[in-house]
Scaffold this active site. Structure first.
Site, short mmCIF file in Angstrom:
data_model
loop_
_atom_site.label_atom_id
_atom_site.label_comp_id
_atom_site.label_asym_id
_atom_site.label_seq_id
_atom_site.Cartn_x
_atom_site.Cartn_y
_atom_site.Cartn_z
N CYS A 392 -44.37 7.15 21.31
CA CYS A 392 -43.02 7.39 21.80
C CYS A 392 -43.06 7.77 23.29
CB CYS A 392 -42.31 8.41 20.92
SG CYS A 392 -40.53 8.18 20.97
N HIS A 518 -42.85 6.55 15.69
CA HIS A 518 -43.68 7.70 15.32
C HIS A 518 -44.49 7.37 14.07
CE1 HIS A 518 -42.26 10.78 18.13
NE2 HIS A 518 -41.09 10.16 18.05
N GLU A 520 -47.03 8.66 12.98
CA GLU A 520 -47.63 9.83 12.32
C GLU A 520 -46.88 10.27 11.07
OE1 GLU A 520 -46.06 9.85 15.21
OE2 GLU A 520 -45.05 11.73 15.68
N1 GLN Z 1 -37.93 11.61 25.41
C1 GLN Z 1 -38.18 10.26 25.06
C2 GLN Z 1 -36.92 9.55 24.59
O1 GLN Z 1 -35.95 10.17 24.28
C3 GLN Z 1 -39.26 10.16 24.00
C4 GLN Z 1 -38.88 10.80 22.71
C5 GLN Z 1 -40.05 11.04 21.80
O2 GLN Z 1 -41.19 11.03 22.24
N2 GLN Z 1 -39.79 11.30 20.53
O3 GLN Z 1 -36.89 8.35 24.54
#
Ligand code: GLN
Length: 560
Positions: A392, A518, A520
Site C-alpha cells: 500500500c 493489503h 497481510e
Molecule cells: N496513505 C495511503 C493512501 O491513502 C496509503 C494507505 C495505506 O497504506 N493503507 O492511499
C-alpha cells in the site's frame, strides 16, 4: 428473540469470553484458539468482538496506540483481534464481527431520532442492551453452530457494564444450555514469597458475579504451569468444577496455544457445558499439529526488516509480522523481524545496515512522517538488490522512488504528502481524472485484480485473477504508466477495467514487488500468502548467496 435451530435440533450455541485482573492477557488468542478447537471438532464457528470504546469503529484510531486496523473482505475496519480470529479459525469474517459501544449508541440514537421508540424513554437497559444482544443474535443466524463472543476490556471497567449485562441476559434469552461463560484471569507469581497467587482471580470472579454472571470455565494465565493444589483452590473458591480450571501457561509461539488448551480440556469443558456430544464431534487436530511442527522445526534464521512509522508498537503491523512468520514456517526458517523506524533512514539506519537484511517489508501507513526515510530505504534495496515487498503506502513510495531516481523526475511525490508536486505519480483518483471535488473516499475491502501473464506476481500467485483487501485513498497515476513500463517498472496487475494499478515489479531485481492492497490480511499459518512467501524465498536465497527461485504456493499448501 428467536434463536436458530440447527441440523440435529440443537440451538446455535454462544460462548462469551471475558477477562479480569489485567488487560493484555491474551483473551483474543484464547478465544481464537477455542474457535480453532471447536472447528477441529467439525463444528461451524464464527466469532465476534465487543469493544467498549466510543469510537464507531477503529478506522480512525491511531495504530501507534491501538494496534493495526484489520480490514475484512466487506471493507470493515475492525479490531486487530479479528486478525487472530481469521488466522486461527480460517473463516472470513465481516464487519458484523466487530461491535463498539460507539456503533451501538449511534444506532440507538439514530433510531431515537427517527422516532422508532415511539416516545419511550431511551435507556441503557433495555435499549442499548437490546441492540447489543440483537447484534450477537444476528451472528447466530448465519449458519454457525457456535458463536464465540469476546468482550474487550476487563470486568470492573465502567465502560464494559452494558456488555456484561447483555451477555448476562443472553443466557435467559438463548437458554441455559446454549450459553457458556469463559473467564480469563491472571495468576501472578510473586518472587519474594516464591508463590503463585489466586487472590486476583477470586476478586475478578467476585466482580463478575456481582454483575450476575457465574463463569462456567476459568482460564488462568501464568508464566509457570499452575499446580493441581492451586486449581483445587480456584475450583473451591470460584465455584467451578476442577476440570473447568484451565491453565494457560505462556507458550513459545501463539500457534501452540490451541494444543495447550486442548490438553487442559478447554474444548471438552465448553462442549460439555453446551451439551455438544463429544462423540458426535470428535477432534481432529492433525492440520494444526502440522502447523505447530513447522513452527518448531526451522533450521535457519532470516532477518527481515520492517521499515515503518509505528515500529515502536509492533501491534501496529501485527498481520504483516504474522504473514512474514507464516512464510518462514513454509520454508523452514525462523524469521527475525527487525523493526526499523523509517525516520531514522538514512541517517542512523544507513546502507550498510539495510544491506545486512535478508529482506525488507515497507508496510502501509498514512501521513508524511517517515516517508522520505522509506523512499531512501527503497532506493538502497533497489540499488543493492535486497528483496523488498511494498504494501500500500509501501508500493506508493516504491513508485515515487523510481520516478525520482530512474525517471529523473526529482519533484515526484504522492499528492497525499505534497499537494503541489509537479509530478503527482501517486494521486487521488479524482485528481487523476481532473475532477475538482477532492473528496476522495477510501477504497475499502476486497477488490479483484488481473495479473499480467508472465509477471512475477502471476507466477507467485499461480493464477491470473486475485482478490485482495484494500484500505487507501491514493492510487498510481496512470498518466505515468507508459514511462514506468519503458524504464523497467512493470505494472503487473490492474483492476479488471485496467484503470487502477494494483501491482508493480522490477523484473531484473531479485525481488522488488509492490501491491496497492493489503495481502497481510489473507495469510494463514498453514497457507502463507504468495507475496510473503515470494519475499521470504528471495530472502532465503540471498542469505544463502544463491539465485532465488519461485516456489509454487500450491505445492507448499499441499505439503502442509
Ligand atoms: N496513505 C495511503 C493512501 O491513502 C496509503 C494507505 C495505506 O497504506 N493503507 O492511499
Amino acid at each position: 428473540m428467536e434463536f436458530r435451530e440447527y441440523g440435529d435440533g440443537l440451538m446455535t450455541k454462544f460462548v462469551f469470553v471475558t477477562g479480569g485482573v489485567s488487560s493484555s492477557l491474551g483473551k483474543g488468542l484464547t478465544a481464537s484458539s477455542l474457535g480453532r478447537l471447536l472447528k477441529s471438532r467439525g463444528l461451524k464457528v464464527t466469532m465476534c468482538k465487543l469493544d467498549p470504546y466510543l469510537n464507531v469503529d477503529p478506522g480512525t484510531m491511531n495504530p501507534g496506540e491501538h494496534g493495526e486496523v484489520y480490514v475484512t473482505d466487506d471493507g470493515g475496519e475492525t479490531d486487530l483481534d479479528l486478525g487472530h480470529y481469521e488466522r486461527f479459525i480460517d473463516e472470513s469474517l465481516s464487519k458484523m464481527s466487530n461491535t463498539t459501544t460507539g456503533s451501538v449508541y449511534s444506532n440507538v440514537i439514530a433510531k431515537e431520532r427517527r422516532g422508532d421508540y415511539l416516545g419511550k424513554t431511551v435507556q441503557v437497559i433495555p435499549h442499548i442492551t437490546d441492540e447489543i444482544k440483537e447484534r450477537i443474535r444476528r451472528l447466530g443466524t448465519l449458519g454457525a453452530d457456535v458463536v464465540i463472543v469476546e468482550i474487550g476490556g476487563t470486568v470492573g471497567d465502567i465502560e464494559i457494564v452494558p456488555f456484561i449485562e447483555s451477555i448476562r441476559q443472553y443466557r435467559r434469552d438463548a437458554g441455559r444450555d446454549n450459553v457458556c461463560y469463559v473467564h480469563l484471569t491472571l495468576v501472578p507469581y510473586l518472587a519474594p514469597s516464591g508463590e503463585q497467587k489466586t487472590k486476583p482471580t477470586q476478586h475478578s470472579v467476585t466482580e463478575l458475579r456481582s454483575r450476575g454472571i457465574q463463569p462456567d470455565i476459568i482460564v488462568t494465565r501464568s508464566d509457570q504451569p499452575i499446580s493441581d493444589a492451586l486449581k483445587r483452590k480456584i475450583s473451591l473458591l470460584c465455584d467451578v468444577p476442577l476440570s473447568a480450571v484451565i491453565s494457560a501457561v505462556d507458550a513459545p509461539s501463539i500457534y501452540d496455544i490451541p494444543i495447550t488448551l486442548h490438553h487442559e480440556g478447554l474444548d471438552t469443558m465448553v462442549c460439555n457445558t453446551l451439551g455438544i456430544d463429544l462423540e458426535q464431534y470428535p477432534i481432529d487436530l492433525s492440520t494444526w499439529q502440522e502447523v505447530v511442527r513447522r513452527v518448531h522445526s526451522t533450521n535457519r534464521t532470516l532477518r527481515i526488516g520492517v521499515i515503518g512509522k509505528y515500529v515502536s508498537m509492533p501491534d501496529a503491523y501485527l498481520s504483516v509480522a504474522e504473514s512474514i512468520r507464516h512464510a518462514g514456517f513454509a520454508v523452514g526458517a525462523t524469521t527475525k523481524i527487525e523493526w526499523l523506524e523509517a525516520e531514522r533512514v538514512p541517517t542512523e539506519i544507513d546502507v550498510d545496515r539495510i544491506r545486512q537484511l535478508d529482506g525488507i517489508v515497507i508496510p502501509g501507513g498514512f501521513g508524511e512522517r517517515g516517508v522520505e526515510g522509506m523512499i531512501s530505504a527503497v532506493r538502497m534495496a533497489r540499488e543493492f538488490d535486497v528483496p523488498i515487498l511494498g504494501i500500500c503506502l509501501g508500493m506508493q513510495v516504491m513508485v515515487v522512488e523510481f520516478a525520482r531516481h530512474v525517471l529523473g523526475l526529482s519533484d515526484a511525490h504522492s499528492t497525499e504528502i505534497s499537494a503541489t508536486t509537479s509530478e503527482p505519480v501517486i494521486a487521488l483518483m479524482a485528481e487523476q481524472m481532473d475532477i475538482t471535488d477532492m473528496g476522495g473516499t477510501m477504497r475499502l475491502g476486497a477488490c479483484p485484480a488481473m495479473l499480467e501473464e508472465g509477471s512475477r506476481v502471476a507466477e507467485m500467485y499461480g493464477t491470473s485473477v486475485v482478490s485482495e483487501r484494500h484500505r487507501h485513498r491514493y492510487e498510481f497515476n496512470s498518466r505515468y504508466r507508459q514511462r514506468f513500463e519503458e524504464t523497467g517498472m512493470r505494472c503487473s496487475g490492474t483492476s479488471p477495467d485496467g484503470r487502477l494499478v494494483e501491482f508493480v515489479e522490477i523484473a531484473s531485481h531479485s525481488f522488488f514487488v509492490g501491491t496497492q492492497a493489503h495481502p497481510e490480511f489473507k495469510s494463514r499459518p498453514d497457507r502463507p500468502h504468495p507475496l510473503f512467501l515470494g519475499l521470504v524465498q528471495a530472502a532465503s536465497a540471498r542469505a544463502e548467496g544463491r539465485e532465488p527461485h519461485i516456489i509454487d504456493p500450491s505445492s507448499v499448501n499441499a505439503s502442509l
